[in-house]
Design a protein around this motif. Structure first.
Motif, PDB file in Angstrom:
ATOM      1  N   PHE A   1      -5.951   4.822  -4.287  1.00 19.07           N
ATOM      2  CA  PHE A   1      -4.898   3.808  -4.325  1.00 19.07           C
ATOM      3  C   PHE A   1      -4.901   3.067  -5.651  1.00 19.07           C
TER       4      PHE A   1
ATOM      5  N   TYR B   1      -1.475  -4.751   2.853  1.00 20.21           N
ATOM      6  CA  TYR B   1      -2.871  -5.023   3.182  1.00 20.21           C
ATOM      7  C   TYR B   1      -3.441  -6.054   2.221  1.00 20.21           C
TER       8      TYR B   1
ATOM      9  N   PHE C   1       0.807  -1.217   0.000  1.00 15.64           N
ATOM     10  CA  PHE C   1       0.000   0.000   0.000  1.00 15.64           C
ATOM     11  C   PHE C   1       0.841   1.269   0.000  1.00 15.64           C
TER      12      PHE C   1
END
Length: 375
Positions: free
Chosen positions: A342, A150, A98
């Motif tokens: 993201f 993640y 991430f």
């Protein structure tokens, strides 16, 4: 959102009466936000969102083992989602990467913010505002990097410690090496893009680009950190710590309702994706007060840690409210990432990486809890 208390006063005066401005300025919370750097301006060990991490010899990309409660997690979704989760767990893939945060940069921004506030306080410009002694990142380590991983496939169904990995890498920058995505993780990303292309092609919709974001990773984007001041969200613990502001927002009079509506509108225009894709990136932040999509994420972190469940039933919420609320105040936000930003694609939700203050002091990043929220 605001560079200084004086900047906040000037901007807020366009929306609120003077007493309201003073209450909001007094409640401002220091935080660090991400700003994209021009392409090619990233550095080894530098701050970035997405892409791949820079790792020293001996530190490997973390991989998620099949959880002991895999079937329980799978049953939290519908039949289709449950089967996808079962397939995902059988693969035991590495986590999606991430973000990488340069802690030296974070501390530099924190010190600059503290010094700036001290000057304004000396001039009387920031009277009553959040002083932020030591800066917003004062509790973080002062060197190395924080690496955030993640499981974006299963994480939304699985708040807790197992859906995320946060690593504090203290190794010297000169010993780092850029990583390539693990082969099985890259294969999963390619398969995901192929499936999207298969769905989109008959409808003549755009096909995914070779580097488009997937649940297995987002596009590499070098970032810089910048200290800023934000008013607290109405649902936040920081708002609870400002009873005068909270009471003014709760007034049922016409003036109070107008104040609340204007305050919510300020937040919506600044952070909600409904006001444009540029707002998605504004939700990304390091430390500070979380921007919740539902209830406070620190409450959810406390619930899953204290009771071992994702959510409490209504009667248990009331029965345990006092202890849960008290426990929630011990949690600190490390990182908040907007999923749509993201991925740089369509995506919903926010991931919060949270840690107890005592664990942060002891550098126990293995105890970080990830919470996913979606409206």
């Amino acid at each position: 959102m605001f560079d200084t208390p004086a900047d906040a006063q000037a901007q807020l005066a366009q929306h609120f009466a003077r007493p309201q401005v003073e209450r909001v300025v007094a409640a401002l919370v220091p935080t660090l936000v991400f700003r994209p750097l021009p392409t090619g301006k990233g550095s080894l060990g530098g701050t970035r969102i997405g892409g791949t991490p820079d790792l020293p010899p001996g530190l490997t990309w973390p991989r998620r083992a099949k959880p002991a409660d895999a079937e329980a997690i799978a049953k939290r979704g519908n039949a289709e989602a449950g089967e996808e989760l079962r397939r995902h767990f059988r693969k035991e893939l590495p986590y999606a990467f991430f973000a990488q945060v340069d802690l030296g940069e974070a501390q530099g921004q924190a010190r600059g913010r503290a010094q700036g506030l001290a000057k304004e306080l000396a001039k009387g410009l920031a009277k009553g505002s959040a002083k932020g002694e030591g800066g917003p990142a004062a509790a973080l380590p002062g060197h190395g990097r924080l690496l955030f991983f993640y499981d974006l496939v299963a994480g939304p169904w699985d708040n807790g410690t197992e859906s995320a990995r946060v690593i504090w890498d203290e190794s010297p920058r000169e010993g780092l090496a850029p990583q390539t995505m693990p082969a099985d993780l890259a294969a999963a990303a390619d398969a995901h893009r192929a499936e999207i292309a298969k769905i989109n092609r008959p409808f003549k919709r755009p096909l995914p680009k070779p580097d488009s974001g997937t649940p297995y990773g987002g596009p590499a984007r070098p970032m810089s950190l910048h200290a800023t001041l934000r008013p607290p969200a109405i649902e936040s613990l920081e708002m609870d710590a400002r009873p005068a502001l909270k009471a003014a927002l709760a007034l049922r009079t016409d003036g109070g309702e107008r104040f609340r509506d204007a305050y919510q509108d300020l937040f919506s225009k600044a952070f909600d994706s409904d006001y444009g894709t540029a707002n998605a990136g504004r939700r990304n932040q390091l430390v500070g007060s979380p921007l919740p999509e539902q209830s406070g994420p620190r409450v959810e972190a406390e619930v899953v840690s204290r009771f071992g469940v994702q959510h409490l039933e209504r009667d248990k919420i009331e029965a345990h409210r006092a202890e849960t609320d008290a426990g929630a105040r011990t949690w600190r936000l490390l990182l908040q990432i907007d999923i749509g930003d993201f991925l740089q694609e369509d995506g919903e939700g926010t991931v919060y990486f949270l840690i107890r203050a005592s664990d942060l002091a002891e550098r126990r990043f293995d105890r970080v809890v990830a919470v996913y929220q979606q409206t």
